[in-house]
Structures are given as structure tokens and as C-alpha cells.
Design a protein around this motif. Structure first.
Motif, mmCIF file in Angstrom:
data_model
loop_
_atom_site.group_PDB
_atom_site.id
_atom_site.type_symbol
_atom_site.label_atom_id
_atom_site.label_comp_id
_atom_site.label_asym_id
_atom_site.label_seq_id
_atom_site.Cartn_x
_atom_site.Cartn_y
_atom_site.Cartn_z
ATOM 1 N N LEU A 42 0.890 -1.404 -0.009
ATOM 2 C CA LEU A 42 -0.165 0.080 0.033
ATOM 3 C C LEU A 42 0.838 1.081 -0.125
ATOM 4 C CD1 LEU A 42 -2.653 -0.912 2.821
ATOM 5 C CD2 LEU A 42 -2.623 -1.761 0.295
ATOM 6 N N MET A 43 0.217 2.176 -0.635
ATOM 7 C CA MET A 43 1.320 3.781 -0.565
ATOM 8 C C MET A 43 0.276 4.699 -0.025
ATOM 9 S SD MET A 43 3.260 4.987 -3.584
ATOM 10 C CE MET A 43 4.439 6.383 -3.510
ATOM 11 N N SER A 44 0.741 5.720 0.766
ATOM 12 C CA SER A 44 0.304 6.746 1.329
ATOM 13 C C SER A 44 -0.075 7.488 0.249
ATOM 14 C CB SER A 44 1.080 7.427 2.217
ATOM 15 O OG SER A 44 0.469 8.980 2.609
ATOM 16 N N PRO A 45 -1.306 8.281 0.224
ATOM 17 C CA PRO A 45 -1.652 9.478 -0.941
ATOM 18 C C PRO A 45 -0.359 10.644 -1.057
ATOM 19 C CG PRO A 45 -3.152 9.472 0.990
ATOM 20 C CD PRO A 45 -2.545 8.235 1.143
ATOM 21 N N ALA A 46 0.203 10.749 -0.016
ATOM 22 C CA ALA A 46 1.279 11.772 0.046
ATOM 23 C C ALA A 46 2.513 11.153 -0.200
ATOM 24 C CB ALA A 46 1.147 12.531 1.434
ATOM 25 N N GLY A 47 2.664 9.919 -0.186
ATOM 26 C CA GLY A 47 4.054 9.125 -0.483
ATOM 27 C C GLY A 47 4.620 9.447 -1.679
ATOM 28 N N GLN A 48 5.882 8.819 -1.873
ATOM 29 C CA GLN A 48 6.896 8.895 -3.026
ATOM 30 C C GLN A 48 7.583 7.761 -2.978
ATOM 31 O OE1 GLN A 48 8.151 11.824 -5.186
ATOM 32 N NE2 GLN A 48 5.955 12.045 -5.273
ATOM 33 N N MET A 49 7.978 7.188 -4.289
ATOM 34 C CA MET A 49 8.567 6.183 -4.529
ATOM 35 C C MET A 49 9.648 6.670 -5.658
ATOM 36 S SD MET A 49 7.667 2.252 -5.361
ATOM 37 C CE MET A 49 7.069 1.842 -3.876
ATOM 38 N N MET A 50 10.978 5.910 -5.372
ATOM 39 C CA MET A 50 11.863 6.361 -6.640
ATOM 40 C C MET A 50 12.835 5.053 -6.675
ATOM 41 S SD MET A 50 15.484 7.033 -6.956
ATOM 42 C CE MET A 50 16.233 8.182 -5.763
ATOM 43 N N ILE A 51 13.101 4.949 -8.211
ATOM 44 C CA ILE A 51 13.923 3.923 -8.463
ATOM 45 C C ILE A 51 14.908 4.267 -9.311
ATOM 46 C CG2 ILE A 51 11.911 2.117 -8.249
ATOM 47 C CD1 ILE A 51 12.158 2.030 -11.338
ATOM 48 N N HIS A 52 16.309 3.753 -9.205
ATOM 49 C CA HIS A 52 17.440 4.385 -10.139
ATOM 50 C C HIS A 52 18.372 3.286 -10.276
ATOM 51 C CE1 HIS A 52 19.684 6.333 -6.536
ATOM 52 N NE2 HIS A 52 19.311 4.970 -6.311
ATOM 53 N N ASN A 53 19.383 3.675 -10.973
ATOM 54 C CA ASN A 53 20.613 2.730 -11.091
ATOM 55 C C ASN A 53 21.501 2.597 -9.768
ATOM 56 O OD1 ASN A 53 19.932 1.878 -13.638
ATOM 57 N ND2 ASN A 53 21.189 3.546 -14.363
ATOM 58 N N SER A 54 22.253 1.685 -9.424
ATOM 59 C CA SER A 54 23.099 1.582 -8.569
ATOM 60 C C SER A 54 24.322 2.422 -8.597
ATOM 61 C CB SER A 54 23.443 0.233 -8.200
ATOM 62 O OG SER A 54 24.219 -0.533 -9.337
ATOM 63 N N SER A 55 24.890 2.776 -7.529
ATOM 64 C CA SER A 55 26.186 3.629 -7.622
ATOM 65 C C SER A 55 27.247 3.163 -6.615
ATOM 66 C CB SER A 55 25.850 5.171 -7.564
ATOM 67 O OG SER A 55 25.464 5.269 -6.625
ATOM 68 N N THR A 56 28.505 3.542 -6.846
ATOM 69 C CA THR A 56 29.703 3.131 -5.938
ATOM 70 C C THR A 56 30.532 4.040 -6.251
ATOM 71 O OG1 THR A 56 30.951 1.376 -4.794
ATOM 72 C CG2 THR A 56 30.560 1.626 -7.284
ATOM 73 N N SER A 57 31.669 3.927 -5.674
ATOM 74 C CA SER A 57 33.002 4.694 -5.862
ATOM 75 C C SER A 57 34.210 3.833 -6.025
ATOM 76 C CB SER A 57 33.218 5.473 -4.529
ATOM 77 O OG SER A 57 33.578 4.769 -3.331
ATOM 78 N N ALA A 58 35.106 4.061 -6.798
ATOM 79 C CA ALA A 58 36.044 3.151 -7.213
ATOM 80 C C ALA A 58 37.462 3.691 -7.423
ATOM 81 C CB ALA A 58 35.807 2.140 -8.611
ATOM 82 N N TRP A 59 38.471 2.733 -7.152
ATOM 83 C CA TRP A 59 39.869 3.343 -7.224
ATOM 84 C C TRP A 59 40.448 2.365 -8.173
ATOM 85 C CZ3 TRP A 59 42.617 7.648 -6.098
ATOM 86 C CH2 TRP A 59 43.944 7.438 -6.248
ATOM 87 N N GLY A 60 41.438 3.114 -9.121
ATOM 88 C CA GLY A 60 42.411 1.904 -9.809
ATOM 89 C C GLY A 60 42.507 2.296 -11.158
ATOM 90 N N ASP A 61 43.061 1.348 -12.076
ATOM 91 C CA ASP A 61 43.292 1.644 -13.511
ATOM 92 C C ASP A 61 42.071 1.315 -14.109
ATOM 93 O OD1 ASP A 61 43.175 -1.248 -13.694
ATOM 94 O OD2 ASP A 61 45.225 -1.529 -13.642
ATOM 95 N N ARG A 62 42.189 1.291 -15.481
ATOM 96 C CA ARG A 62 41.136 1.165 -16.409
ATOM 97 C C ARG A 62 40.253 -0.287 -16.118
ATOM 98 N NH1 ARG A 62 42.760 -1.435 -21.138
ATOM 99 N NH2 ARG A 62 45.077 -1.841 -21.325
ATOM 100 N N ASN A 63 41.309 -1.198 -15.942
ATOM 101 C CA ASN A 63 40.512 -2.501 -16.003
ATOM 102 C C ASN A 63 39.731 -2.501 -14.478
ATOM 103 O OD1 ASN A 63 42.187 -3.762 -18.188
ATOM 104 N ND2 ASN A 63 43.925 -3.658 -16.743
ATOM 105 N N ASP A 64 40.251 -1.910 -13.304
ATOM 106 C CA ASP A 64 39.275 -1.991 -12.333
ATOM 107 C C ASP A 64 38.059 -1.020 -12.677
ATOM 108 O OD1 ASP A 64 41.301 -3.106 -10.507
ATOM 109 O OD2 ASP A 64 42.451 -1.281 -10.438
ATOM 110 N N MET A 65 38.426 0.166 -13.444
ATOM 111 C CA MET A 65 36.981 0.575 -13.789
ATOM 112 C C MET A 65 36.080 -0.087 -14.477
ATOM 113 S SD MET A 65 37.254 3.560 -12.146
ATOM 114 C CE MET A 65 38.161 2.800 -10.916
#
Length: 390
Positions: free
Chosen positions: A95-118
Motif C-alpha cells: 500500500l502507499m500513502s496518498p502523500a507518499g513517494q517512491m523512486m527507482i534508479h541505477n546503483s552507484s559506488t565509488s572505485a579506485w584503480g586503473d582502467r581494468n578496475d573501472m
């Protein structure tokens, strides 16, 4: 009557939930949900979600627990973004509140290294996005391509839109909910570097007066030892009396003046009674950590230093400790090169050629002193380079 659970705050793993508790920040973690479902033991449960998301793996674990629950489960959405929206998909009825919100998006992270790591990181994120989409597919019946497209766009939905797309089954209270609502900010995810810093500084060095917690348990009692020996410092205040500069010793003195005593203070008590002081301590810790990471990243330009710097950031090491490790690695590398040259010389037969000794002991000693001086200057120069010429 259904057993009820409110899930408010950031989605985090159980191993770090105690740190958020210590700062008084609400969290959602898999162990708390699992314990609640175990206690419910098949009875009807009602779970209300108000969260901007957080750790995707913890969200997936909670989603799985809800889907696996053998009783009836109703999820009520007030705000469910990112990982929290995945959790919402676990309810048998949503169920969802009439004043509610839902959001979907892609995952994200931080990384360190060379192009292979990326490239590896990009592949991992794509796999995570696919797994998140699975939860949405099972609930909505939409195609994977449609849902991945919505995730690419970072899609926000009010109650009417969420019901139209199949993310929720019903709108709470009324079917004529307004389509325009206020949205809230995302989860307050503490950077991993700050968490590592807290572990190293406060746990390993006895910063808590109570027993240091083991990772994965309920966390510490939340009492800081303000009487611990720390570098002395003064507290500056602005015209309104609020502190403008603070260290641990300054904090201790300031609290002593406010309380008229010199005793440890509970963090929640500090937060409630002196919020400006509490916020400054938290902000100073975050600022210092950012400065440490920036300084460490500057060392990564040294040959072979990337992995050392990466480990130093994760382990909470200082710039001096990382610099020393880099110099040690450099010296070891030079030793390996020298050994390799010696091995090559031995195989070539050069070592079998008679060497003309110095004609006098004085000349031989002078040559040895020059060599020693040269090696010392090389080490000093390396240290200066790593410290930016200082």
C-alpha cells in the motif's frame, strides 16, 4: 491484530549499524527485520517504510526475508527510494500513502584503480542493476527493458503513478490521491572512509568507556571517554556563544563548564542538550577524514604507490604511515633490482674477472663513504618527494 514494524532511516548492513546508533541516526538493517519476522512466527505483519535507501545488498537481504516469510505481510509506503523501494517489493501486499513517494534508479559506488578496475566496477554495477530490476519485474509484471529504462531516468512516482505501473497494489485512505507531493532527501549514508576511521580511532584505541563492540552485534553503549588524554586545545566562541573551533580536549572542557562537572556524557544527551556542539564534532570528524584521503591520494603518483594508498585509505592510516610504507616498498624494489643485476652478472661470468683493488686503504675508504652518502641522499630525496618537497 498484525504485528507492526516501522522502518525509518538509512538502509545499512548490521556490521555498521551501531555506528549510526552512536550518532543517533535511524537505520534499517537486515538483522532487525529478520528478528522481527522470527518473533512474528507466521502471524500477520504490517511494515511501514520511510527511507531514502542506502546499501543495496542489505536492501536485497531484507527483500528476500520478506518474500520468504510464511505469513501475510503488508508493506505501507510513506517514502521508499533506491534500496528502500526494493524492500517494499517484498511485501505480499503493498500500500502507499496518498502523500507518499517512491523512486527507482541505477546503483552507484565509488572505485579506485586503473582502467581494468573501472571496467570491473562497471560490470559489477550492471549486474547489480539487473538484480534490482528482478525485484521490480516480479512485482509489476513489466518487462526488464522497461524497468531498466525507468531506472536509467531515475524515476519518481507518486501514489497514483506507482499504482498505475504496478509497484503498489492500493493507495491508502482514498483512490483519488493528489498527484503532486513533497519529496524528501536521500539516505544519510556515512562514507566508508569515515566508518573505517571511527573503527580504528575509537575502537582499537579504547575510545569508549564501555566495552568495545564486536562488529555485527548490537553496538556500544554509546559513551565516549571524554577524560581520555588528548592534545590540549582551546575553544573559540562566536558572539552568540556557540563554539567555532573544537578538539577532543576542548570538547571536554566546554562540556565540563556547561555541566559543572567532569564526567563522561552520553552522546544522545550531548546531542539533545548541546546540538551545536554535537554537530560541530561530527562535521570536524568528516572534514578531517576528507583531508586525510585527499593527502593520501596525492601520494598515489609515486611509482608503485597506488595499492599502498588504497590500503591506507581503507585501513585508516595516516599520511606519514603511508609515506613510510611507500619508501620501504621503494627501497625493497631497489634491492630486488640490485639482486637481479647481481644474478645476471653472476651468470654472465663478469664476477670472475679480476678486479683491480684500490691502491691505498685511504682511497678504498673514501669510495665507501661516497657510496654510503649517495644512498642516504637517495632515501632523503624520496621522502621529500612523497611529502611534496617538505
Amino acid at each position: 491484530m498484525a504485528k507492526k514494524l516501522k522502518l525509518n532511516g538509512t538502509v545499512v548492513s548490521q556490521s555498521i549499524a551501531w555506528i549510526y546508533d552512536w550518532f543517533g541516526i535511524a537505520t534499517i538493517n537486515p538483522a532487525a527485520v529478520s528478528d522481527f519476522l522470527d518473533e512474528a512466527n507466521g502471524e500477520d505483519v504490517e511494515i511501514t517504510i520511510n527511507s531514502g535507501g542506502g546499501d543495496v545488498y542489505s536492501g536485497a537481504e531484507i527483500y528476500t526475508s520478506l518474500r520468504d516469510y510464511h505469513g501475510n505481510s503488508t508493506v505501507k509506503v510513506v517514502f521508499a527510494a533506491s534500496a528502500a523501494s526494493v524492500i517494499a517489493m517484498g511485501g505480499k501486499k503493498v500500500l502507499m500513502s496518498p502523500a507518499g513517494q517512491m523512486m527507482i534508479h541505477n546503483s552507484s559506488t565509488s572505485a579506485w584503480g586503473d582502467r581494468n578496475d573501472m571496467n570491473d566496477t562497471a560490470t559489477m554495477l550492471k549486474s547489480v542493476d539487473d538484480s534490482i530490476a528482478n525485484a521490480y519485474v516480479n512485482k509489476t509484471g513489466m518487462s526488464r527493458e522497461e524497468l531498466l529504462g525507468l531506472m536509467d531516468q531515475e524515476t519518481w512516482m507518486d501514489a497514483v503513478k506507482a499504482k498505475e505501473l504496478g509497484f503498489v497494489d492500493e493507495i491508502m485512505f482514498s483512490e483519488s490521491a493528489p498527484q503532486t507531493t513533497n519529496s524528501a532527501a536521500g539516505g544519510q549514508v556515512i562514507p566508508e572512509e569515515v566508518i573505517n576511521k571511527i573503527r580504528n580511532e575509537f575502537l582499537s584505541k579504547g575510545g569508549f568507556t564501555s566495552q568495545s563492540p564486536a562488529l555485527g552485534d548490537g553496538g556500544p553503549e554509546g559513551i565516549i571517554d571524554l577524560n581520555a588524554k588528548t592534545p590540549s586545545a582551546s575553544v573559540n566562541t562566536n558572539k552568540g556563544g556557540a563554539p567555532t573551533g573544537l578538539t577532543a580536549e576542548g570538547l571536554k572542557n566546554q562540556i565540563s563548564q556547561m555541566k559543572g562537572e567532569n564526567k563522561p556524557m552520553d552522546l544522545n544527551q550531548l546531542k539533545n542538550e548541546h546540538p551545536d556542539l554535537y554537530n560541530q564534532v561530527v562535521q570536524e570528524g568528516v572534514t578531517n577524514e576528507r583531508q586525510r584521503i585527499t593527502a593520501l591520494n596525492e601520494l598515489a603518483a609515486a611509482p608503485g604507490a597506488v595499492e599502498i594508498v588504497k590500503n591506507a585509505i581503507e585501513a585508516g592510516q595516516t599520511v606519514a604511515e603511508a609515506s613510510f610504507a611507500i619508501v620501504q616498498a621503494s627501497i625493497a624494489k631497489k634491492g630486488e633490482v640490485a639482486a637481479a643485476r647481481q644474478h645476471d652478472a653472476q651468470n654472465s661470468g663478469v664476477n670472475d674477472v679480476p678486479v683491480q683493488e684500490s691502491t691505498t686503504p685511504e682511497a678504498k675508504k673514501a669510495a665507501e663513504e661516497v657510496q654510503a652518502q649517495t644512498e642516504a641522499e637517495e632515501v632523503i630525496a624520496e621522502m621529500k618527494r612523497l611529502r611534496g618537497g617538505k
